[in-house]
Design a protein around this motif. Sequence first.
Motif, PDB file in Angstrom:
ATOM      1  N   LEU A   1       0.834  -1.210   0.000  1.00  0.00           N
ATOM      2  CA  LEU A   1       0.000   0.000   0.000  1.00  0.00           C
ATOM      3  C   LEU A   1       0.867   1.258   0.000  1.00  0.00           C
ATOM      4  O   LEU A   1       0.636   2.189  -0.795  1.00  0.00           O
ATOM      5  N   ALA A   2       1.888   1.275   0.862  1.00  0.00           N
ATOM      6  CA  ALA A   2       2.755   2.464   0.927  1.00  0.00           C
ATOM      7  C   ALA A   2       3.438   2.689  -0.415  1.00  0.00           C
ATOM      8  O   ALA A   2       3.532   3.831  -0.895  1.00  0.00           O
ATOM      9  N   GLY A   3       3.895   1.613  -1.042  1.00  0.00           N
ATOM     10  CA  GLY A   3       4.602   1.716  -2.318  1.00  0.00           C
ATOM     11  C   GLY A   3       3.695   2.208  -3.437  1.00  0.00           C
ATOM     12  O   GLY A   3       4.081   3.066  -4.241  1.00  0.00           O
ATOM     13  N   GLU A   4       2.472   1.685  -3.487  1.00  0.00           N
ATOM     14  CA  GLU A   4       1.531   2.113  -4.538  1.00  0.00           C
ATOM     15  C   GLU A   4       1.131   3.575  -4.351  1.00  0.00           C
ATOM     16  O   GLU A   4       0.993   4.317  -5.318  1.00  0.00           O
ATOM     17  N   LEU A   5       0.944   3.977  -3.088  1.00  0.00           N
ATOM     18  CA  LEU A   5       0.613   5.389  -2.824  1.00  0.00           C
ATOM     19  C   LEU A   5       1.752   6.288  -3.282  1.00  0.00           C
ATOM     20  O   LEU A   5       1.528   7.346  -3.876  1.00  0.00           O
ATOM     21  N   ALA A   6       2.986   5.834  -3.027  1.00  0.00           N
ATOM     22  CA  ALA A   6       4.154   6.635  -3.435  1.00  0.00           C
ATOM     23  C   ALA A   6       4.267   6.675  -4.956  1.00  0.00           C
ATOM     24  O   ALA A   6       4.489   7.744  -5.547  1.00  0.00           O
ATOM     25  N   ALA A   7       4.083   5.519  -5.600  1.00  0.00           N
ATOM     26  CA  ALA A   7       4.252   5.450  -7.056  1.00  0.00           C
ATOM     27  C   ALA A   7       3.247   6.356  -7.769  1.00  0.00           C
ATOM     28  O   ALA A   7       3.553   6.939  -8.813  1.00  0.00           O
ATOM     29  N   ALA A   8       2.045   6.480  -7.204  1.00  0.00           N
ATOM     30  CA  ALA A   8       1.015   7.318  -7.835  1.00  0.00           C
ATOM     31  C   ALA A   8       1.078   8.765  -7.345  1.00  0.00           C
ATOM     32  O   ALA A   8       0.215   9.579  -7.703  1.00  0.00           O
ATOM     33  N   GLY A   9       2.066   9.083  -6.508  1.00  0.00           N
ATOM     34  CA  GLY A   9       2.199  10.452  -6.002  1.00  0.00           C
ATOM     35  C   GLY A   9       1.067  10.861  -5.073  1.00  0.00           C
ATOM     36  O   GLY A   9       0.821  12.053  -4.869  1.00  0.00           O
ATOM     37  N   LEU A  10       0.383   9.871  -4.499  1.00  0.00           N
ATOM     38  CA  LEU A  10      -0.811  10.195  -3.710  1.00  0.00           C
ATOM     39  C   LEU A  10      -0.493  10.763  -2.331  1.00  0.00           C
ATOM     40  O   LEU A  10      -1.289  11.525  -1.769  1.00  0.00           O
ATOM     41  N   TRP A  11       0.677  10.403  -1.778  1.00  0.00           N
ATOM     42  CA  TRP A  11       1.032  10.995  -0.479  1.00  0.00           C
ATOM     43  C   TRP A  11       1.078  12.518  -0.614  1.00  0.00           C
ATOM     44  O   TRP A  11       0.653  13.237   0.284  1.00  0.00           O
ATOM     45  N   GLU A  12       1.607  12.987  -1.780  1.00  0.00           N
ATOM     46  CA  GLU A  12       1.733  14.439  -1.981  1.00  0.00           C
ATOM     47  C   GLU A  12       0.409  15.053  -2.444  1.00  0.00           C
ATOM     48  O   GLU A  12      -0.017  16.084  -1.936  1.00  0.00           O
ATOM     49  N   SER A  13      -0.237  14.413  -3.430  1.00  0.00           N
ATOM     50  CA  SER A  13      -1.444  15.020  -4.021  1.00  0.00           C
ATOM     51  C   SER A  13      -2.670  14.868  -3.139  1.00  0.00           C
ATOM     52  O   SER A  13      -3.633  15.597  -3.280  1.00  0.00           O
ATOM     53  N   ARG A  14      -2.614  13.895  -2.232  1.00  0.00           N
ATOM     54  CA  ARG A  14      -3.768  13.544  -1.396  1.00  0.00           C
ATOM     55  C   ARG A  14      -4.998  13.272  -2.259  1.00  0.00           C
ATOM     56  O   ARG A  14      -6.132  13.597  -1.892  1.00  0.00           O
ATOM     57  N   GLY A  15      -4.753  12.692  -3.421  1.00  0.00           N
ATOM     58  CA  GLY A  15      -5.857  12.296  -4.303  1.00  0.00           C
ATOM     59  C   GLY A  15      -6.635  11.123  -3.722  1.00  0.00           C
ATOM     60  O   GLY A  15      -6.217  10.509  -2.733  1.00  0.00           O
ATOM     61  N   ALA A  16      -7.763  10.809  -4.335  1.00  0.00           N
ATOM     62  CA  ALA A  16      -8.628   9.729  -3.838  1.00  0.00           C
ATOM     63  C   ALA A  16      -7.898   8.387  -3.918  1.00  0.00           C
ATOM     64  O   ALA A  16      -7.094   8.157  -4.821  1.00  0.00           O
ATOM     65  N   LEU A  17      -8.205   7.529  -2.959  1.00  0.00           N
ATOM     66  CA  LEU A  17      -7.614   6.186  -2.940  1.00  0.00           C
ATOM     67  C   LEU A  17      -8.322   5.333  -3.993  1.00  0.00           C
ATOM     68  O   LEU A  17      -9.544   5.172  -3.916  1.00  0.00           O
ATOM     69  N   PRO A  18      -7.602   4.817  -4.972  1.00  0.00           N
ATOM     70  CA  PRO A  18      -8.290   3.987  -5.962  1.00  0.00           C
ATOM     71  C   PRO A  18      -8.947   2.777  -5.294  1.00  0.00           C
ATOM     72  O   PRO A  18      -8.317   2.123  -4.455  1.00  0.00           O
ATOM     73  N   GLU A  19     -10.203   2.494  -5.639  1.00  0.00           N
ATOM     74  CA  GLU A  19     -10.957   1.395  -5.018  1.00  0.00           C
ATOM     75  C   GLU A  19     -10.187   0.080  -5.145  1.00  0.00           C
ATOM     76  O   GLU A  19     -10.091  -0.701  -4.195  1.00  0.00           O
ATOM     77  N   GLY A  20      -9.609  -0.134  -6.330  1.00  0.00           N
ATOM     78  CA  GLY A  20      -8.885  -1.391  -6.550  1.00  0.00           C
ATOM     79  C   GLY A  20      -7.689  -1.539  -5.620  1.00  0.00           C
ATOM     80  O   GLY A  20      -7.348  -2.657  -5.219  1.00  0.00           O
ATOM     81  N   LEU A  21      -7.082  -0.431  -5.248  1.00  0.00           N
ATOM     82  CA  LEU A  21      -5.917  -0.482  -4.367  1.00  0.00           C
ATOM     83  C   LEU A  21      -6.333  -0.925  -2.960  1.00  0.00           C
ATOM     84  O   LEU A  21      -5.683  -1.774  -2.336  1.00  0.00           O
ATOM     85  N   ALA A  22      -7.437  -0.374  -2.477  1.00  0.00           N
ATOM     86  CA  ALA A  22      -7.922  -0.759  -1.152  1.00  0.00           C
ATOM     87  C   ALA A  22      -8.326  -2.237  -1.129  1.00  0.00           C
ATOM     88  O   ALA A  22      -8.054  -2.957  -0.162  1.00  0.00           O
ATOM     89  N   VAL A  23      -8.946  -2.683  -2.218  1.00  0.00           N
ATOM     90  CA  VAL A  23      -9.367  -4.093  -2.295  1.00  0.00           C
ATOM     91  C   VAL A  23      -8.140  -5.007  -2.294  1.00  0.00           C
ATOM     92  O   VAL A  23      -8.088  -6.015  -1.572  1.00  0.00           O
ATOM     93  N   GLU A  24      -7.133  -4.652  -3.083  1.00  0.00           N
ATOM     94  CA  GLU A  24      -5.919  -5.469  -3.152  1.00  0.00           C
ATOM     95  C   GLU A  24      -5.177  -5.480  -1.814  1.00  0.00           C
ATOM     96  O   GLU A  24      -4.645  -6.498  -1.383  1.00  0.00           O
ATOM     97  N   PHE A  25      -5.191  -4.323  -1.142  1.00  0.00           N
ATOM     98  CA  PHE A  25      -4.595  -4.249   0.194  1.00  0.00           C
ATOM     99  C   PHE A  25      -5.320  -5.242   1.124  1.00  0.00           C
ATOM    100  O   PHE A  25      -4.689  -6.002   1.862  1.00  0.00           O
ATOM    101  N   GLY A  26      -6.652  -5.234   1.065  1.00  0.00           N
ATOM    102  CA  GLY A  26      -7.438  -6.166   1.879  1.00  0.00           C
ATOM    103  C   GLY A  26      -7.062  -7.621   1.606  1.00  0.00           C
ATOM    104  O   GLY A  26      -6.904  -8.421   2.528  1.00  0.00           O
ATOM    105  N   ARG A  27      -6.865  -7.944   0.328  1.00  0.00           N
ATOM    106  CA  ARG A  27      -6.478  -9.319  -0.028  1.00  0.00           C
ATOM    107  C   ARG A  27      -5.119  -9.670   0.568  1.00  0.00           C
ATOM    108  O   ARG A  27      -4.907 -10.766   1.066  1.00  0.00           O
TER     109      ARG A  27
END
Length: 289
Positions: A221-247
């Motif tokens: 999760l941390a790596g995907e957030l970093a790769a998409a620049g989401l830590w900085e942009s604070r953009g929405a969490l992609p639904e698929g990312l949360a689901v994959e994290f759950g898996r």
Amino acid sequence: MDFLAPSTWTDALAAKAEHPDAVAVAGGTDVMVELNFDHRRPPALLDLTRVPELREWGTDDGRVRLGAGVTYARIIDELGARLPGLAMAARTVGSPQIRNRGTVGGNLGAASPAGDSHPPLLAAEAEVEVASVRGVRRIPVAEFYTGVKRTALASDELIAAVLIAPASGPQQFCKIGTRNAMVIAVSAFGLALHPQRRAVGTGIGSAAPTPRRAGAAADFLAGELAAAGLWESRGALPEGLAVEFGRKVRDAAAPIDDVRGSAAYRLHSLSVMARRAATWAWDDYRKAA
Ligand SMILES: Cc1cc2nc3c(=O)[nH]c(=O)nc-3n(C[C@H](O)[C@H](O)[C@H](O)COP(=O)(O)OP(=O)(O)OC[C@H]3O[C@@H](n4cnc5c(N)ncnc54)[C@H](O)[C@@H]3O)c2cc1C
């Protein structure tokens, strides 16, 4: 049965060194049940309730140093802002009576895989401070649990405190039980976002022989957030990312079937809780911008 009642920490450690078979009593909410049901009959009880140091919390090099004898009720009242994940877990423990007596030190001492303080302590990367007449050592909480209801404590050691960094980002705690209150977890999950380090902390409860982290899921999760620049942009969490994290959290668990729930239900509920915890925590992170 001997009843040892030291009134200082020094005397408590001396008593434990002299009577390594003595069972410590903090709130007694686990110990007294075991005695009442004759599940254990120790040669001595070591009452720690008169030791003032254990009931205190303070700060130590920027971290909260939570005395082993601080109750859940006080964590909720006094530490909710600094330790939100632990406070959320504390709110789910037992009933007001249990929260007024029960302690995090006792939860650690009992080391039940279902103990509610473990997931948030794992997610926050806490350390357990243990002491004996030989000295003090600090054990990363993930190494403190060594088996079902087993800990890294030596026979002459007592838990002095837990060191927990104040939350540097949103935290969540989720617990599934057969009802809403007075319930031991069927499964539980703790999450902490550490935005400064671009890291994610996790803790799984009641779904393995010991409480444990979901390290690969957290790194993912941390790596995907970093790769998409989401830590900085604070953009929405992609639904698929949360689901994959759950898996991936589910894949880190190793539950059993027991009276409280089946292994399959524990795995499924963990994946759902992890997805929700990540979504809620990320929403909080976005709102805090
Ligand atoms: C009705 C009821 C409901 C409950 N609900 C929950 C719940 O929802 N969630 C949950 O997690 N737990 C629950 N519990 C279990 C219990 O309340 C918790 O585990 C609590 O944290 C135990 O704390 P205590 O201070 O009462 O521990 P105690 O019973 O005093 O001790 C527990 C264990 O820790 C050891 N210990 C205590 N202090 C120290 C120390 N300083 N150093 C070394 N060893 C120590 C003791 O020797 C013992 O082995 C419940 C219990 C009851 C009776």
